[in-house]
Design an enzyme around this catalytic site. Structure first.
Site, mmCIF file in Angstrom:
data_model
loop_
_atom_site.group_PDB
_atom_site.id
_atom_site.type_symbol
_atom_site.label_atom_id
_atom_site.label_comp_id
_atom_site.label_asym_id
_atom_site.label_seq_id
_atom_site.Cartn_x
_atom_site.Cartn_y
_atom_site.Cartn_z
ATOM 1 N N LEU A 83 2.168 5.143 10.952
ATOM 2 C CA LEU A 83 1.154 6.206 11.012
ATOM 3 C C LEU A 83 1.548 7.381 10.124
ATOM 4 O O LEU A 83 2.706 7.507 9.720
ATOM 5 C CB LEU A 83 1.001 6.642 12.478
ATOM 6 C CG LEU A 83 0.423 5.544 13.391
ATOM 7 C CD1 LEU A 83 0.717 5.828 14.853
ATOM 8 C CD2 LEU A 83 -1.074 5.394 13.154
ATOM 9 N N PRO A 84 0.579 8.276 9.818
ATOM 10 C CA PRO A 84 0.856 9.316 8.820
ATOM 11 C C PRO A 84 1.965 10.305 9.172
ATOM 12 O O PRO A 84 2.766 10.652 8.311
ATOM 13 C CB PRO A 84 -0.494 10.052 8.696
ATOM 14 C CG PRO A 84 -1.511 9.050 9.130
ATOM 15 C CD PRO A 84 -0.845 8.219 10.181
ATOM 16 N N THR A 114 7.228 7.929 8.683
ATOM 17 C CA THR A 114 8.236 8.954 8.385
ATOM 18 C C THR A 114 7.866 10.209 9.164
ATOM 19 O O THR A 114 6.799 10.793 8.920
ATOM 20 C CB THR A 114 8.256 9.276 6.874
ATOM 21 O OG1 THR A 114 8.432 8.059 6.150
ATOM 22 C CG2 THR A 114 9.381 10.240 6.540
ATOM 23 N N LYS A 189 15.936 8.720 5.801
ATOM 24 C CA LYS A 189 14.667 8.644 5.064
ATOM 25 C C LYS A 189 14.280 10.003 4.452
ATOM 26 O O LYS A 189 13.841 10.076 3.298
ATOM 27 C CB LYS A 189 13.579 8.155 6.029
ATOM 28 C CG LYS A 189 12.167 8.191 5.495
ATOM 29 C CD LYS A 189 11.949 7.221 4.362
ATOM 30 C CE LYS A 189 10.552 7.367 3.799
ATOM 31 N NZ LYS A 189 10.368 6.616 2.565
ATOM 32 N N LYS A 264 4.398 16.295 3.040
ATOM 33 C CA LYS A 264 4.851 16.268 4.445
ATOM 34 C C LYS A 264 6.347 15.955 4.521
ATOM 35 O O LYS A 264 7.109 16.621 5.234
ATOM 36 C CB LYS A 264 4.051 15.200 5.209
ATOM 37 C CG LYS A 264 4.448 14.991 6.628
ATOM 38 C CD LYS A 264 4.888 13.608 7.061
ATOM 39 C CE LYS A 264 4.744 12.442 6.206
ATOM 40 N NZ LYS A 264 5.188 11.173 6.688
HETATM 41 P P1 NAD Z 1 -1.989 5.821 5.011
HETATM 42 O O1 NAD Z 1 -2.607 7.153 5.180
HETATM 43 O O2 NAD Z 1 -2.385 4.962 3.879
HETATM 44 O O3 NAD Z 1 -2.176 4.960 6.359
HETATM 45 C C1 NAD Z 1 -2.126 5.496 7.646
HETATM 46 C C2 NAD Z 1 -3.081 4.679 8.516
HETATM 47 O O4 NAD Z 1 -2.997 5.183 9.853
HETATM 48 C C3 NAD Z 1 -4.538 4.818 8.074
HETATM 49 O O5 NAD Z 1 -5.122 3.536 7.931
HETATM 50 C C4 NAD Z 1 -5.190 5.594 9.203
HETATM 51 O O6 NAD Z 1 -6.549 5.250 9.426
HETATM 52 C C5 NAD Z 1 -4.316 5.216 10.388
HETATM 53 N N1 NAD Z 1 -4.349 6.172 11.479
HETATM 54 C C6 NAD Z 1 -4.292 7.518 11.406
HETATM 55 N N2 NAD Z 1 -4.340 8.050 12.636
HETATM 56 C C7 NAD Z 1 -4.422 7.016 13.499
HETATM 57 C C8 NAD Z 1 -4.502 6.922 14.921
HETATM 58 N N3 NAD Z 1 -4.502 8.002 15.700
HETATM 59 N N4 NAD Z 1 -4.585 5.677 15.465
HETATM 60 C C9 NAD Z 1 -4.617 4.566 14.686
HETATM 61 N N5 NAD Z 1 -4.556 4.592 13.335
HETATM 62 C C10 NAD Z 1 -4.456 5.803 12.767
HETATM 63 O O7 NAD Z 1 -0.412 6.078 4.997
HETATM 64 P P2 NAD Z 1 0.715 5.123 4.400
HETATM 65 O O8 NAD Z 1 0.882 5.431 2.964
HETATM 66 O O9 NAD Z 1 0.490 3.735 4.861
HETATM 67 O O10 NAD Z 1 2.002 5.745 5.153
HETATM 68 C C11 NAD Z 1 2.239 5.537 6.533
HETATM 69 C C12 NAD Z 1 3.594 6.132 6.872
HETATM 70 O O11 NAD Z 1 4.605 5.522 6.072
HETATM 71 C C13 NAD Z 1 3.693 7.637 6.594
HETATM 72 O O12 NAD Z 1 4.476 8.235 7.597
HETATM 73 C C14 NAD Z 1 4.375 7.705 5.239
HETATM 74 O O13 NAD Z 1 5.072 8.924 5.057
HETATM 75 C C15 NAD Z 1 5.292 6.510 5.310
HETATM 76 N N6 NAD Z 1 5.622 5.885 4.024
HETATM 77 C C16 NAD Z 1 4.686 5.703 3.059
HETATM 78 C C17 NAD Z 1 5.038 5.076 1.865
HETATM 79 C C18 NAD Z 1 4.036 4.839 0.750
HETATM 80 O O14 NAD Z 1 4.459 4.531 -0.381
HETATM 81 N N7 NAD Z 1 2.740 4.952 0.995
HETATM 82 C C19 NAD Z 1 6.356 4.648 1.663
HETATM 83 C C20 NAD Z 1 7.283 4.801 2.691
HETATM 84 C C21 NAD Z 1 6.913 5.430 3.868
#
Ligand code: NAD
Length: 314
Positions: A83-84, A114, A189, A264
């Site tokens: 999740l975000p 994260t 991380k 963030k």
């Molecule tokens: P994203 O925004 O693409 O995906 C997040 C998903 O969570 C979305 O599909 C959203 O609809 C869903 N969501 C939000 N609130 C929700 C809720 N209350 N219930 C159910 N679903 C919900 O984000 P991402 O890029 O996939 O990143 C996710 C996590 O991983 C973050 O914490 C980010 O910092 C971390 N991360 C991202 C990357 C990257 O390259 N994108 C790499 C490593 C770590």
């Protein structure tokens, strides 16, 4: 021919698959979660999935879509969240429609998002009081690593729990590091992403300079990548369009790792640094650059679009 170690590993893996493989709940199917969930399905795990956006669930073939997080976790012995941010992870677990009352005793929640180390420590304590186990397991590798199942997992929590779920994590990644007690995975991380946020800006800044002075960005990148300026931002996730294939810069900076998410992570580094008194001068500047991008039309772009921001183009 398999040696005995391989046989033992496969047996442990298949026992685990029997125990956990058929009942994993996966919550959060965005840029990272969708790819991680697909890799679990490819490896034969059967998943119950939930995302607040219906199209995100519909994009995952071969899993059971659920109407709520509570529905997804019922009868699941492993719950993976991607999740975000920290407030959303807390709300998903402890909130009014949270999963806390629906998760079975002795099951394991693995938070791959994260978030603040302190959020993981708090959640680990609260769910632990209900007999539920908890690991923080943030990942590195971006969407490229999530797609190829080569992510690095940095895990905080009980060693025996890490050992138990390692075969499942290895369906989505190539390396699993136990960093210490609850929250330690997030500390690793946050430090990694502090470097990432800074080096991406440095790479974009240097490539923009080289291009403006007349160098071909592919040539400049190939030199940097065998010289002391090399980093993940130059050799794996280059910010200049079409220097390397299949990265967000080749796709108008769509998908990938959004600017608000790196902002963030840098704010998590700042608040953690305040707690322990570590100075982060470059981290502070990088944080402000990404925050400025958010208010200048880059909110939905991948963070490597800092190249376009510095270039003065959108
Ligand atoms: P994203 O925004 O693409 O995906 C997040 C998903 O969570 C979305 O599909 C959203 O609809 C869903 N969501 C939000 N609130 C929700 C809720 N209350 N219930 C159910 N679903 C919900 O984000 P991402 O890029 O996939 O990143 C996710 C996590 O991983 C973050 O914490 C980010 O910092 C971390 N991360 C991202 C990357 C990257 O390259 N994108 C790499 C490593 C770590």
């Amino acid at each position: 021919m398999l040696n005995n170690t391989c046989r033992v590993f496969l047996k442990v893996g298949s026992d685990l698959q029997k125990r956990h493989g058929s009942n994993i709940a996966f919550i959060g199917l965005g840029n990272m979660g969708s790819r991680m969930a697909r890799n679990l399905i490819k490896k034969g795990c059967s998943l119950k999935i939930y995302d607040m956006v219906p199209s995100a669930k519909a994009a995952i073939q071969g899993a059971t879509p659920c109407q709520s997080a509570e529905e997804a976790v019922k009868e699941s012995s492993i719950v993976i969240t991607m999740l975000p941010n920290g407030p959303i992870v807390k709300e998903t677990i402890l909130g009014e429609k949270g999963i806390l009352d629906s998760v079975s005793k002795n099951s394991l929640i693995i938070d791959c998002s994260t978030v603040e180390p302190s959020v993981e420590q708090e959640l680990s304590k609260i769910v632990g009081e209900r007999g539920i186990r908890y690991l923080d397991a943030p990942v590195s590798g971006g969407i490229v690593g999530a797609e190829a199942a080569t992510l690095t997992f940095m895990v905080g929590g009980e060693k025996k729990d890490v050992d138990e779920v390692e075969p499942i994590l290895l369906h989505m990644g190539a390396k699993v590091h136990h960093c210490g007690k609850s929250g330690a995975g997030q500390i690793a991380k946050i430090c990694n992403n502090l470097i990432l946020g800074i080096t991406m800006i440095g790479t974009a800044e240097a490539l923009n300079l080289g291009v403006k002075l007349g160098l071909d960005p592919k040539l400049l990148t190939s030199i940097v990548n065998i010289s002391s300026g090399r980093s993940w931002s130059s050799d794996t996730y280059n910010p200049v369009p079409h220097v390397i294939p299949n990265v967000p810069s080749c796709n108008d900076y769509k998908g990938g790792f959004s600017v608000p998410l790196i902002a963030k992570d840098l704010s998590l580094a700042q608040s953690s640094a305040l707690q322990c008194g570590a100075p982060l001068p470059l981290g502070a500047l990088a944080h402000q650059i990404y925050r400025t991008m958010i208010t200048n039309g880059y909110e939905e772009k991948d963070f490597s679009s800092v190249y376009m921001f510095l270039k003065g183009a959108k």
